[in-house]
Design an enzyme around this catalytic site. Sequence first.
Site, short mmCIF file in Angstrom:
data_model
loop_
_atom_site.label_atom_id
_atom_site.label_comp_id
_atom_site.label_asym_id
_atom_site.label_seq_id
_atom_site.Cartn_x
_atom_site.Cartn_y
_atom_site.Cartn_z
N GLU A 1 0.81 -1.22 0.00
CA GLU A 1 0.00 0.00 0.00
C GLU A 1 0.85 1.27 0.00
O GLU A 1 0.52 2.25 -0.68
CB GLU A 1 -0.90 -0.03 1.23
N ASP A 2 1.96 1.26 0.73
CA ASP A 2 2.70 2.51 0.97
C ASP A 2 4.04 2.62 0.26
O ASP A 2 4.64 3.70 0.26
CB ASP A 2 2.94 2.69 2.48
#
Length: 726
Positions: free
Chosen positions: A96-97
């Site tokens: 996600e990051d």
Amino acid sequence: MPPKAGRTGRPATETKARKPRYLISDLCADLDAYLAPEQVSEVYRAYLYGAEAHAGQQRQSGEPYIYHPIAVARILAELRMDHKCLAAAILHDVLEDTGKPKSELAALFDDEVAELVDGVSKLTQIDFPSRAEAQAANFRKMMLAMTRDIRVILIKLADRLHNMRTLGVMAPEKRRRISRETLEIYAPIANRLGINSLRLELEDLGFRHLWPWRHQVLEAAVRRARQHQRELVSNVETAVRRRLHQEGIDADVFGREKHLFSIYRKMQEKAKSFKELVDVFAFRVVVERVDDCYRALGQVHNLYKPVPGKFKDYIAIPKSNGYQSLHTVLVGPQGAPIEVQIRTRDMHRIADAGIAAHWLYKNAAEGVGAKALADDWLQNLLEMQRDSGDSQEFLEHVKIDLFPDEVYVFTPKGRILVLPKGATVVDFAYAIHSDVGNTCVAARIDRRLSPLRSVLRSGQTVEIINAPGAKPNAAWLNFVVTGKARANVRGYLKNLQAQEAEALGKRMLNAELARFGLDVDSVGESVIGVYAREVHLDTPAALFAEIGLGNRLPLLVARRLAGVDGTGAQTEVPEEGSPRRLAIRGTEGMVVNLARCCRPIPGDAITGLFSPGKGIVVHRCECRNLGEFQSKRDKWLEVEWSDDPKAEFQTEIRVEVGNRRGALATIAAAIAEQGSNIEYVNSREKDGVTSTLDFTINVHSRAHLATIMRRLRQIPLVVRISRLAR
């Protein structure tokens, strides 16, 4: 290889620190206690990859980002989760990051770890029209991943717990939003999976950040009560321990303090003050074997008299999350009620670990019950998502399913089904199987023929009567309470052919118009067309289809059509003639009144009741008078406030003040300062020391009322203040 721990099990490199530690050496020391060295090395390898991927990233607190995944893994290590779950926990934000692909995780670790990480990751590549839709879609994705592997939700719960522990650095509005989501979704999921240790901390932190002032006041009250009741708790604990020892029962006995959030929730549900709650403290008796539980129960009942109707046997009939214990309430010294829980040591461990006991006790049968119950729930989730139209509807169904106040009913063959309080025959039928629910027509409850809307009570035996050609009915949505039943009925109705929906809606509307001596033909297509355009539908056929699909109540449409004058004019007659603009789905043109018993104001959660001669009467959801209408769920409506109701609304507050000259004038001046007008006041002396002042005041919203009450609490004379509901 990970750093080695010292002889004490703590890392040799540890230095004194007051702040929480997020070192990989601490995590590895925890893992050495129950994982093989090669498995610990695999977790350490995940840390090295995660630390490199998150290099340069910081949390809002200023700490290196990798501290967060390590903290999440340590929470799961306390639950004794397996090494792949821990590796996925350390990597849970990588996709996600950091932009790393899932294929790289699968290649470096394995498909199992990659799937776990993907299940927790949000849908960042899709643009959603609103935050609510994005939240619902991400929740749906996570829950579907959870049905494939329950460890997905365990990682998410640990992730949410660490975020809640460090929530203080967030802006107040974001703190409140995250805390509300935690209390509405994640704490109930932890409860549903039986992981009591996570649930209690999630609830406490959510309560602390969502209502900090209430938390602070309640915490202080419990602290004072603890000082006053210390001797009573000690005496009871000693007496119970001595009696059990005399009878040869090996038991651990200890007093425990009730969880703050459970005290707050009980105060709300029972509309009682803290002083009126007597079971703030309770006792737990932990024994070795199941038969010791019942022997211990007999001894405590001999020692102190039991309160009739307060005994619950969750050992014979476990809760839906696998929880087992005996609960009883006794009349203790000086008449003080004592709550006692009696369980075995295995039950005590499972009460904390729940579904995680499946990993914690792999070689024992201890976690099997919780896992079997969790598997049943996951199967229900799959059915709900299949029958839900969109992610938000799925989230709504899951929320309904997460708050069961349970009843226990039996099939004719003796199988026990656990259903939420208020569940009906239709809910029971769908709990057995979707096909049984879809074709049910009636039931026998304790061998007596009963209608489908019958509300079930614990201990009843229910036999479903099916007919091969029967189909779900839109009217069922007025009384079913389980998410599975609601999703199945809605799913069926949405899959009806357009012609079937239209024909069904037309028949339903004709049935209601017959009350007024009318039918669709006599009303006329032009008049129906006028009403359809008023409610933003193109044709009468579209209106019939809306009714057939359960989106509009035929009774309200019939009443509106019976009064239409052909111009499409609408009237709205609010309480006492003042403007009260309400957005009420499906009730365009109806008379709307605000209930005087609870006096709802913008910001309150509200519901509507159709009342002949009064139109739609709007109540607060917590209004006590709604209980009288539980058997008339078909008269209930979904109601919501408009975005900006430009009006003043009357509400009532009670202020207890010290009996001093000028007290009324002081309170009235403070209310006026906050831009509110006093419509009525009643004063009466309570006990010579305090006086009670009841005010009827005008406010713009719940926020305005909260501002007034905060101001009044600052006045030294004020002893207590509360909002009234008759």
